[in-house]
Design a protein around this motif. Structure first.
Motif, PDB file in Angstrom:
ATOM      1  N   UNK A 174       0.806  -1.220   0.000  1.00 37.46           N
ATOM      2  CA  UNK A 174       0.000   0.000   0.000  1.00 37.46           C
ATOM      3  C   UNK A 174       0.845   1.280   0.000  1.00 37.46           C
ATOM      4  N   UNK A 175       2.113   1.184  -0.376  1.00 36.68           N
ATOM      5  CA  UNK A 175       2.914   2.406  -0.382  1.00 36.68           C
ATOM      6  C   UNK A 175       2.504   3.363  -1.491  1.00 36.68           C
ATOM      7  N   UNK A 176       1.805   2.818  -2.513  1.00 35.18           N
ATOM      8  CA  UNK A 176       1.331   3.722  -3.557  1.00 35.18           C
ATOM      9  C   UNK A 176       0.247   4.653  -3.025  1.00 35.18           C
ATOM     10  N   UNK A 177      -0.468   4.223  -2.001  1.00 39.40           N
ATOM     11  CA  UNK A 177      -1.487   5.096  -1.418  1.00 39.40           C
ATOM     12  C   UNK A 177      -0.822   6.304  -0.770  1.00 39.40           C
ATOM     13  N   UNK A 178       0.265   6.039  -0.061  1.00 38.28           N
ATOM     14  CA  UNK A 178       1.009   7.133   0.562  1.00 38.28           C
ATOM     15  C   UNK A 178       1.556   8.079  -0.495  1.00 38.28           C
ATOM     16  N   UNK A 179       2.097   7.504  -1.546  1.00 35.21           N
ATOM     17  CA  UNK A 179       2.663   8.320  -2.619  1.00 35.21           C
ATOM     18  C   UNK A 179       1.577   9.135  -3.309  1.00 35.21           C
ATOM     19  N   UNK A 180       0.434   8.495  -3.550  1.00 30.66           N
ATOM     20  CA  UNK A 180      -0.667   9.199  -4.213  1.00 30.66           C
ATOM     21  C   UNK A 180      -1.114  10.401  -3.399  1.00 30.66           C
ATOM     22  N   UNK A 181      -1.248  10.204  -2.095  1.00 32.08           N
ATOM     23  CA  UNK A 181      -1.693  11.292  -1.236  1.00 32.08           C
ATOM     24  C   UNK A 181      -0.704  12.448  -1.258  1.00 32.08           C
ATOM     25  N   UNK A 182       0.602  12.104  -1.232  1.00 30.31           N
ATOM     26  CA  UNK A 182       1.615  13.151  -1.217  1.00 30.31           C
ATOM     27  C   UNK A 182       1.687  13.936  -2.506  1.00 30.31           C
ATOM     28  N   UNK A 183       1.652  13.253  -3.638  1.00 31.44           N
ATOM     29  CA  UNK A 183       1.818  13.971  -4.912  1.00 31.44           C
ATOM     30  C   UNK A 183       0.580  14.782  -5.272  1.00 31.44           C
ATOM     31  N   UNK A 184      -0.574  14.368  -4.788  1.00 32.88           N
ATOM     32  CA  UNK A 184      -1.768  15.143  -5.081  1.00 32.88           C
ATOM     33  C   UNK A 184      -1.657  16.551  -4.513  1.00 32.88           C
ATOM     34  N   UNK A 185      -1.053  16.665  -3.336  1.00 34.48           N
ATOM     35  CA  UNK A 185      -0.916  17.976  -2.717  1.00 34.48           C
ATOM     36  C   UNK A 185       0.067  18.855  -3.483  1.00 34.48           C
ATOM     37  N   UNK A 187       0.289  19.047  -6.735  1.00 36.08           N
ATOM     38  CA  UNK A 187      -0.345  19.517  -7.969  1.00 36.08           C
ATOM     39  C   UNK A 187       0.627  19.492  -9.150  1.00 36.08           C
ATOM     40  N   UNK A 188       1.019  18.296  -9.502  1.00 36.38           N
ATOM     41  CA  UNK A 188       1.920  18.077 -10.632  1.00 36.38           C
ATOM     42  C   UNK A 188       1.298  17.019 -11.538  1.00 36.38           C
ATOM     43  N   UNK A 189       1.718  16.966 -12.799  1.00 34.81           N
ATOM     44  CA  UNK A 189       1.090  16.030 -13.749  1.00 34.81           C
ATOM     45  C   UNK A 189       1.514  14.578 -13.581  1.00 34.81           C
ATOM     46  N   UNK A 190       1.506  14.115 -12.336  1.00 37.58           N
ATOM     47  CA  UNK A 190       1.671  12.689 -12.080  1.00 37.58           C
ATOM     48  C   UNK A 190       0.302  12.033 -12.156  1.00 37.58           C
ATOM     49  N   UNK A 191      -0.721  12.841 -11.919  1.00 40.31           N
ATOM     50  CA  UNK A 191      -2.091  12.368 -12.055  1.00 40.31           C
ATOM     51  C   UNK A 191      -2.834  13.290 -13.008  1.00 40.31           C
ATOM     52  N   UNK A 192      -3.808  12.729 -13.681  1.00 40.35           N
ATOM     53  CA  UNK A 192      -4.703  13.516 -14.517  1.00 40.35           C
ATOM     54  C   UNK A 192      -5.949  13.833 -13.704  1.00 40.35           C
ATOM     55  N   UNK A 193      -6.479  15.015 -13.900  1.00 43.39           N
ATOM     56  CA  UNK A 193      -7.618  15.495 -13.117  1.00 43.39           C
ATOM     57  C   UNK A 193      -8.796  15.717 -14.049  1.00 43.39           C
ATOM     58  N   UNK A 194      -9.912  15.050 -13.747  1.00 41.24           N
ATOM     59  CA  UNK A 194     -11.106  15.203 -14.570  1.00 41.24           C
ATOM     60  C   UNK A 194     -12.222  15.732 -13.683  1.00 41.24           C
ATOM     61  N   UNK A 195     -12.567  17.030 -13.807  1.00 44.34           N
ATOM     62  CA  UNK A 195     -13.576  17.634 -12.921  1.00 44.34           C
ATOM     63  C   UNK A 195     -14.971  17.098 -13.194  1.00 44.34           C
ATOM     64  N   UNK A 196     -15.791  17.109 -12.171  1.00 48.25           N
ATOM     65  CA  UNK A 196     -17.183  16.681 -12.303  1.00 48.25           C
ATOM     66  C   UNK A 196     -18.133  17.867 -12.448  1.00 48.25           C
ATOM     67  N   UNK A 197     -17.573  19.069 -12.421  1.00 51.81           N
ATOM     68  CA  UNK A 197     -18.405  20.257 -12.631  1.00 51.81           C
ATOM     69  C   UNK A 197     -17.557  21.341 -13.275  1.00 51.81           C
ATOM     70  N   UNK A 198     -18.198  22.238 -14.003  1.00 50.16           N
ATOM     71  CA  UNK A 198     -17.485  23.312 -14.694  1.00 50.16           C
ATOM     72  C   UNK A 198     -16.853  24.290 -13.715  1.00 50.16           C
ATOM     73  N   UNK A 199     -17.372  24.363 -12.496  1.00 47.71           N
ATOM     74  CA  UNK A 199     -16.860  25.326 -11.521  1.00 47.71           C
ATOM     75  C   UNK A 199     -15.681  24.779 -10.717  1.00 47.71           C
ATOM     76  N   UNK A 200     -15.304  23.539 -10.963  1.00 45.92           N
ATOM     77  CA  UNK A 200     -14.247  22.926 -10.161  1.00 45.92           C
ATOM     78  C   UNK A 200     -12.903  23.613 -10.395  1.00 45.92           C
ATOM     79  N   UNK A 201     -12.169  23.819  -9.314  1.00 44.64           N
ATOM     80  CA  UNK A 201     -10.817  24.370  -9.399  1.00 44.64           C
ATOM     81  C   UNK A 201      -9.874  23.473  -8.622  1.00 44.64           C
ATOM     82  N   UNK A 202      -8.894  22.927  -9.307  1.00 49.87           N
ATOM     83  CA  UNK A 202      -7.892  22.093  -8.649  1.00 49.87           C
ATOM     84  C   UNK A 202      -7.026  22.932  -7.713  1.00 49.87           C
TER      85      UNK A 202
END
Length: 360
Positions: A174-185, A187-202
């Motif tokens: 489960x170390x990928x969970x730790x990594x995922x949580x860290x990189x999300x903060x 805000x780099x293109x390690x993950x792709x972000x698909x908003x569920x609303x037009x008003x969403x701001x990453x």
């Protein structure tokens, strides 16, 4: 529009992004070859993949250490630089070859300028569409470069080993969970972000609080870092579970659709199976082709694409039922299965299709 419908539309956008990365990689393999980006002497040597996998493990360890030691800014700087660097390769073959002379060297000014703009945008304004645009360019560039440097056998080894590693890192250590949580903060293109609303701001999303729970579920395989590890600075093993952010939808167990604002999926989930697609398109010749505007795709490469997308649809269906899952087992498994089906339909003997013909 209710949350479930939004989630399905966002899932469709994820499929579209995967398709763009795949088609982009297919379109760019020949230009990359013409630019002498084929840096591996023996493209059929499977140890090429083992070296790359070792680099992924080292990069993953370094990224976890950076997060633990709270030196995220160094990691973020590396990823942003890597993203701009890989995008430069893509810009160099797509944009007009305008050069300027600097110290006697010809510098591709347009490509350098666009890569610099992308890097600055990632650093100063990492909104979701900037992240996604950079991620798509990184994915195309990384998959294209590795596709022309990894022959069929190395590509199959790469996908197989990373699928196993992804499953272990998500369901086991489960170390990928730790990594995922860290990189999300970060805000780099390690993950792709698909908003569920037009008003969403990453930029405004609180990734360290409520959203972090989503991120912990997120997993993704990438590898662009995979490449990142070598090329782009991103972690290849992230799991498609990153799409996990969607798992709030009501599932079979009756969970309510949550108030998720976006879905997330690791860039590596798009890149790693596309390496096989690009490799098959580049190294498999003399077989039936599928024709698209501006592209002629060898059948095994086309069926590898289809297999990847089938695996993605299954993955998204599982995630939307309310649970995160490792992405690469399904995605890579779909790509490999699709490739082998296309190879057999093309009349290629199985050993040759596996890249083993010269070894027996």
């Amino acid at each position: 529009m209710d949350q479930r419908r939004r989630a399905f539309l966002a899932s469709g956008a994820i499929v579209g992004i995967f398709l763009v990365v795949q088609l982009g990689a297919l379109a760019i393999v020949e230009p990359f070859k013409a630019q002498n980006y084929q840096f591996v002497e023996d493209t059929s040597d499977p140890t090429n993949s083992l070296v790359y996998i070792g680099a992924i493990l080292v990069a993953t360890a370094l990224m976890l250490a950076a997060i633990k030691l709270d030196v995220d800014i160094l990691l973020r700087g590396f990823v942003v630089f890597s993203g701009a660097y890989v995008a430069f390769y893509v810009f160099q073959v797509l944009l007009p070859p305008v050069t300027v002379s600097v110290g006697g060297a010809a510098i591709p000014a347009v490509a350098v300028g666009m890569a610099a703009v992308l890097g600055l945008a990632l650093w100063f304004y990492p909104e979701w569409y900037v992240i996604d645009a950079a991620g798509i360019l990184m994915g195309i560039g990384a998959a294209g470069i590795f596709g022309i440097n990894f022959g069929i056998l190395p590509a199959l080894v790469l996908l197989s080993v990373l699928a196993v590693y992804d499953a272990i890192s998500v369901y086991g250590t489960e170390h990928m969970l730790t990594l995922a949580s860290g990189v999300m903060e970060m805000r780099v293109p390690i993950v792709l972000v698909i908003p569920l609303s037009l008003s969403y701001s990453f930029l405004d999303a609180d990734m360290s609080a409520g959203d972090s729970e989503d991120d912990e579920n997120a997993k993704s395989g990438e590898s662009d870092k995979s490449e990142g590890n070598e090329l782009s600075g991103e972690n290849p093993d992230r799991m498609a579970g990153e799409t996990d952010a969607d798992t709030d939808e009501s599932g079979d167990d009756g969970h309510q659709i949550g108030d998720r604002d976006a879905l997330f999926i690791g860039l590596g989930d798009a890149v790693i199976p596309t390496v096989l697609v690009a490799s098959a398109a580049f190294f498999i010749t003399g077989v039936p082709t599928l024709s698209l505007p501006g592209l002629s795709i060898p059948l095994p490469a086309g069926t590898a694409m289809i297999g990847t997308l089938v695996g993605l649809v299954v993955l998204l269906w599982m995630v939307l039922k309310g649970r995160a899952h490792a992405g690469l087992p399904l995605l890579n498994g779909g790509a490999i299965s699709g490739y082998l089906i296309g190879a057999v339909l093309s009349g290629i003997p199985l050993l040759e299709a596996l890249g083993l013909a010269g070894l027996f």
